[in-house]
Design an enzyme around this catalytic site. Structure first.
Site, PDB file in Angstrom:
ATOM      1  CB  VAL A  14      -0.964  -0.032   1.223  1.00 47.08           C
ATOM      2  CG1 VAL A  14      -0.201  -0.055   2.532  1.00 47.08           C
ATOM      3  CG2 VAL A  14      -1.926   1.122   1.191  1.00 47.08           C
ATOM      4  CG  ASP A  15       0.359   4.890   1.008  1.00 48.27           C
ATOM      5  OD1 ASP A  15      -0.560   5.160   0.210  1.00 48.27           O
ATOM      6  OD2 ASP A  15       0.348   5.213   2.205  1.00 48.27           O
ATOM      7  CE  LYS A  18      -1.168  -1.510  -4.615  1.00 43.67           C
ATOM      8  NZ  LYS A  18      -0.589  -0.948  -3.399  1.00 43.67           N
ATOM      9  CB  THR A  19      -3.505   4.229  -7.483  1.00 40.67           C
ATOM     10  OG1 THR A  19      -3.829   3.215  -6.552  1.00 40.67           O
ATOM     11  CG2 THR A  19      -4.755   4.778  -8.105  1.00 40.67           C
ATOM     12  N   GLY A  37      -3.697   5.730 -29.275  1.00 37.15           N
ATOM     13  CA  GLY A  37      -4.292   6.064 -27.990  1.00 37.15           C
ATOM     14  C   GLY A  37      -4.458   4.884 -27.069  1.00 37.15           C
ATOM     15  CG  HIS A  81      -2.948  -8.673  -2.011  1.00 38.20           C
ATOM     16  ND1 HIS A  81      -2.644  -7.488  -1.395  1.00 38.20           N
ATOM     17  CD2 HIS A  81      -3.805  -9.315  -1.201  1.00 38.20           C
ATOM     18  CE1 HIS A  81      -3.280  -7.434  -0.258  1.00 38.20           C
ATOM     19  NE2 HIS A  81      -4.004  -8.520  -0.123  1.00 38.20           N
ATOM     20  CG  ASN A 131       6.667   4.621  -8.104  1.00 39.90           C
ATOM     21  OD1 ASN A 131       7.025   5.357  -9.024  1.00 39.90           O
ATOM     22  ND2 ASN A 131       5.535   4.825  -7.438  1.00 39.90           N
ATOM     23  CE  LYS A 132       5.521   6.404  -3.464  1.00 41.64           C
ATOM     24  NZ  LYS A 132       4.907   6.645  -2.170  1.00 41.64           N
ATOM     25  CG  ASP A 134       9.684  11.719  -7.776  1.00 40.17           C
ATOM     26  OD1 ASP A 134       8.951  12.538  -7.238  1.00 40.17           O
ATOM     27  OD2 ASP A 134       9.394  10.498  -7.809  1.00 40.17           O
TER      28      ASP A 134
HETATM   29  P1  GDP Z   1      -0.962   2.768  -3.904  1.00 42.27           P
HETATM   30  O1  GDP Z   1      -1.543   2.676  -2.539  1.00 42.27           O
HETATM   31  O2  GDP Z   1       0.152   1.790  -4.099  1.00 42.27           O
HETATM   32  O3  GDP Z   1      -1.958   2.709  -5.024  1.00 42.27           O
HETATM   33  O4  GDP Z   1      -0.224   4.210  -3.979  1.00 42.27           O
HETATM   34  P2  GDP Z   1      -0.696   5.581  -4.609  1.00 42.27           P
HETATM   35  O5  GDP Z   1      -0.581   5.555  -6.081  1.00 42.27           O
HETATM   36  O6  GDP Z   1      -1.997   5.964  -4.014  1.00 42.27           O
HETATM   37  O7  GDP Z   1       0.456   6.524  -4.085  1.00 42.27           O
HETATM   38  C1  GDP Z   1       0.691   6.763  -2.718  1.00 42.27           C
HETATM   39  C2  GDP Z   1       1.269   8.144  -2.539  1.00 42.27           C
HETATM   40  O8  GDP Z   1       2.548   8.219  -3.150  1.00 42.27           O
HETATM   41  C3  GDP Z   1       0.427   9.235  -3.194  1.00 42.27           C
HETATM   42  O9  GDP Z   1       0.463  10.358  -2.366  1.00 42.27           O
HETATM   43  C4  GDP Z   1       1.135   9.490  -4.505  1.00 42.27           C
HETATM   44  O10 GDP Z   1       0.953  10.809  -4.968  1.00 42.27           O
HETATM   45  C5  GDP Z   1       2.585   9.255  -4.113  1.00 42.27           C
HETATM   46  N1  GDP Z   1       3.393   8.804  -5.261  1.00 42.27           N
HETATM   47  C6  GDP Z   1       3.141   7.761  -6.074  1.00 42.27           C
HETATM   48  N2  GDP Z   1       4.114   7.624  -6.984  1.00 42.27           N
HETATM   49  C7  GDP Z   1       5.000   8.612  -6.757  1.00 42.27           C
HETATM   50  C8  GDP Z   1       6.234   9.009  -7.373  1.00 42.27           C
HETATM   51  O11 GDP Z   1       6.735   8.418  -8.324  1.00 42.27           O
HETATM   52  N3  GDP Z   1       6.869  10.069  -6.836  1.00 42.27           N
HETATM   53  C9  GDP Z   1       6.377  10.756  -5.759  1.00 42.27           C
HETATM   54  N4  GDP Z   1       7.076  11.782  -5.310  1.00 42.27           N
HETATM   55  N5  GDP Z   1       5.237  10.407  -5.161  1.00 42.27           N
HETATM   56  C10 GDP Z   1       4.542   9.362  -5.654  1.00 42.27           C
END
Ligand code: GDP
Length: 594
Positions: A14-15, A18-19, A37, A81, A131-132, A134
């Site tokens: 979670v977080d 993924k989304t 597209g 999952h 991921n992330k 950045d």
């Molecule tokens: P999920 O629970 O796996 O679906 O995660 P989310 O897509 O909801 O992302 C969780 C948090 O991480 C959100 O606040 C997103 O904006 C942030 N986030 C997701 N991907 C990135 C990324 O590549 N870079 C940064 N800086 N934040 C991200």
């Protein structure tokens, strides 16, 4: 040879993003509009080859995309999952490949492990999106280069080192878990090494590489699986729901073949197989054709796999998420498919008289995943079923507990525990393991068994209903009911919260909800203490009166254990009280404690 597009699923903690990653994949598809597209399906998005070519640029050819059999990617829109476990197919998964998302700064987390275990048990190859990037300390946001390899080169060297370290932490963890992995640009053999692609779902860096790796892998290694020559039409039910104007509908991922409106469609119910001709096969309307938001779908006469579709039919009531779907034009084949579904369901639902845990889950997929994992740990399962935990489950667990205390438990995943079941479980000390994470659910159970075995005798004794006799003190009614609250004197033994209580006629009065001593809540009250107790669902003056003598009320098997196995742990006075309890109960139930 006619190859279909591979079905891609996204998993991770979670977080981890993924989304966001899915949004970005869809976003890149939308941006490449003039190329081809993106097409919206029910529960999935389709990225055609032209779009991927545009997004991936020269990488596409490099990864073997130019060989060109794969007509794009069908990406499942809901990550996690849960949906993945329902994307089941006989002995495997409806997903051909998965993206496992890991937050680069956090590395492996509990659900990363859980996802990995599920991928392993369903034999689904995967790519890691790290991921992330950045968020790696010191990362400079360059003008968006999108290609991660280029982005990395433009960072300060300490940032490059930091990213490398984080990446190799993941490689290290994976190697302990038995996987070889490597940054995708260093992978020599994609069959032997899991590719790790650093990405940012926020900036889009790394997305082209991630998509190119997916295309490359499926292109090179999955042609046979994806070839549609002479493939039986089949799919999987993801969701069953009622839609305004349509009635009962099922969202289906069509895995193979062609589904026609005139086909007979077969899906599983809890106790039978549904055979239906759909009222409609539906796909989402393109956004620009959607004038009324309630009018979301367009009917079609046939669909070719892979696709995410909705079918409408009143017969779908009770269809199970995770159920296999077969379709045929040939009426004489219905029986064959019925048998196929029945035998598949037989292997998912378990009902035996053998000793084993009782497993209750929300969907066929989670049921199957948990059964697999329990079996791998040599934990036998006596019942595996869908639905809430009922009192009957507790009674069954109680019977099993008599033969094996570690197996007389309920393992519940993502389901409700009905109130009478909860009460019965508390009264008869049946443990319910309840979690929304498969991995921690099994871990919690296994840890409990280990701890418990280490000190079994003590543990058993601790869990038994404590022996207690107490008197309702005259003049100490604080509340008559809802709940009844009154003062008592503990005459013998120990009074504890959650203990069932009976009167001298052997009738169960209720369960001690709370104990208070001098206005403070306490867990136990020993002999000689004067305390206030609360009991739900009784009224002073009806079921219970001042000066009544009350006893704790162990279930029969517990009383038997106390008498036969643990009498040495009772004080003489407690033992005497136990004898009184047994004597009272035997007038009502001659077999009590036998
Ligand atoms: P999920 O629970 O796996 O679906 O995660 P989310 O897509 O909801 O992302 C969780 C948090 O991480 C959100 O606040 C997103 O904006 C942030 N986030 C997701 N991907 C990135 C990324 O590549 N870079 C940064 N800086 N934040 C991200």
């Amino acid at each position: 040879m006619h190859i279909r597009q591979p079905i891609v699923a996204v998993l991770g903690h979670v977080d981890s993003g993924k989304t966001s990653l899915l949004d970005k994949i869809r976003g890149t598809g939308v941006q490449a509009r003039e190329a081809g597209g993106i097409t919206q399906h029910i529960g999935a998005s389709f990225l055609p080859t032209e779009t991927l070519k545009k997004v991936c640029g020269p990488l596409f050819a490099k990864m073997g995309g130019e060989n060109q059999e794969i007509p794009g990617l069908l990406v499942i829109d809901t990550p996690g999952h849960e949906i993945f476990t329902n994307l089941r197919a006989r002995g495997g998964s409806a997903a051909d490949i998965a993206i496992l998302v890991i937050d680069v700064n956090r590395g492996f987390q509990p659900q990363t492990n859980e996802s990995l275990k599920i991928l392993q048990s369903r034999k689904v190859p995967f790519v890691i999106a790290l991921n992330k990037v950045d968020m790696v300390s010191g990362w400079k946001k360059n003008p968006p280069t999108k290609f991660i390899t280029q982005s990395v080169k433009e960072q300060d060297s300490f940032v490059q080192t930091a990213l490398d370290e984080l990446l190799y932490n993941v490689v290290g963890t994976l190697s302990v878990l038995g996987y070889n992995s490597e940054a995708f640009y260093r992978v020599k053999d994609f069959l032997k090494e899991v590719a790790i692609v650093p990405v940012s779902a926020r900036s889009g860096e790394g997305m082209p590489e991630l998509l190119a790796v997916l295309v490359g892998l499926t292109q090179q290694y999955m042609q046979k699986k994806l070839d549609q020559t002479e493939k039986q039409t089949r799919g999987i039910v993801l969701e069953v729901k009622e839609e305004i104007g349509l009635g009962m509908t099922a969202n289906i991922i069509l895995i193979d073949g062609t589904l026609k409106k005139s086909d007979f469609i077969l899906v599983a119910k809890r106790d039978s197989v549904i055979v239906t001709k759909p009222k409609a096969i539906l796909l989402p309307k393109p956004l620009d054709e959607m004038r009324d938001p309630r009018d979301k779908f367009r009917p079609v006469n046939e669909v070719v796999a892979a696709a995410g579709i909705k079918i409408a039919s009143p017969d779908l009531e009770g269809a199970l998420p995770g159920s296999p779907v077969y379709a045929t034009t040939d009426e004489s084949k219905i029986e064959e498919f019925k048998k196929l579904i029945e035998s598949e369901m037989k292997s998912v639902f378990i009902k035996t008289d053998t000793k084993g845990v009782i497993l209750k889950c929300d969907t066929i997929g989670s049921l199957e995943a948990l059964t697999d994992m329990l079996k791998k740990q040599n934990i036998s399962v006596s019942t595996a079923d869908i639905g809430p935990v009922t009192r009957r489950d507790i009674m069954e667990a109680l019977a099993i507990k008599e033969r094996d205390r570690h197996l007389g438990v309920i393992i519940a995943f993502n389901v409700k525990i009905l109130q009478d079941a909860q009460e019965e479980a508390e009264a008869s000390h049946i443990k319910i393991f309840h979690d929304q994470v498969i991995y921690s659910l099994i871990d919690n159970y296994v840890n409990w068994v280990q701890d418990d075995t280490a000190n079994e005798e003590n543990a058993i004794f601790q869990e038994l209903t404590p022996i207690c006799k107490f008197t309702f003190l005259k003049g100490f009614v604080f509340r008559k009911n809802n709940p009844a609250v009154f003062g008592v004197l503990v005459d013998a033994g120990v009074l504890k919260q959650k203990v069932s209580v009976m009167n001298t006629d052997g009738r169960k009065i209720g369960v001690v909800h709370q104990i208070q001593e001098n206005g403070k809540s306490v867990d136990v009250a020993k002999k000689g203490k004067e305390v206030a107790v609360s009991i739900q669902n009784v009224t002073v003056g009806r079921q219970i009166s001042e000066e009544d003598v009350l006893y704790s009320f162990p279930p029969s098997p517990e009383a038997k254990l106390l008498l036969k196995t643990f009498s040495h742990k009772l004080s003489p006075e407690e033992f005497q009280t136990l004898r009184e309890i047994i004597e009272i109960q035997r007038k009502v139930n001659p077999l009590y404690a036998y």
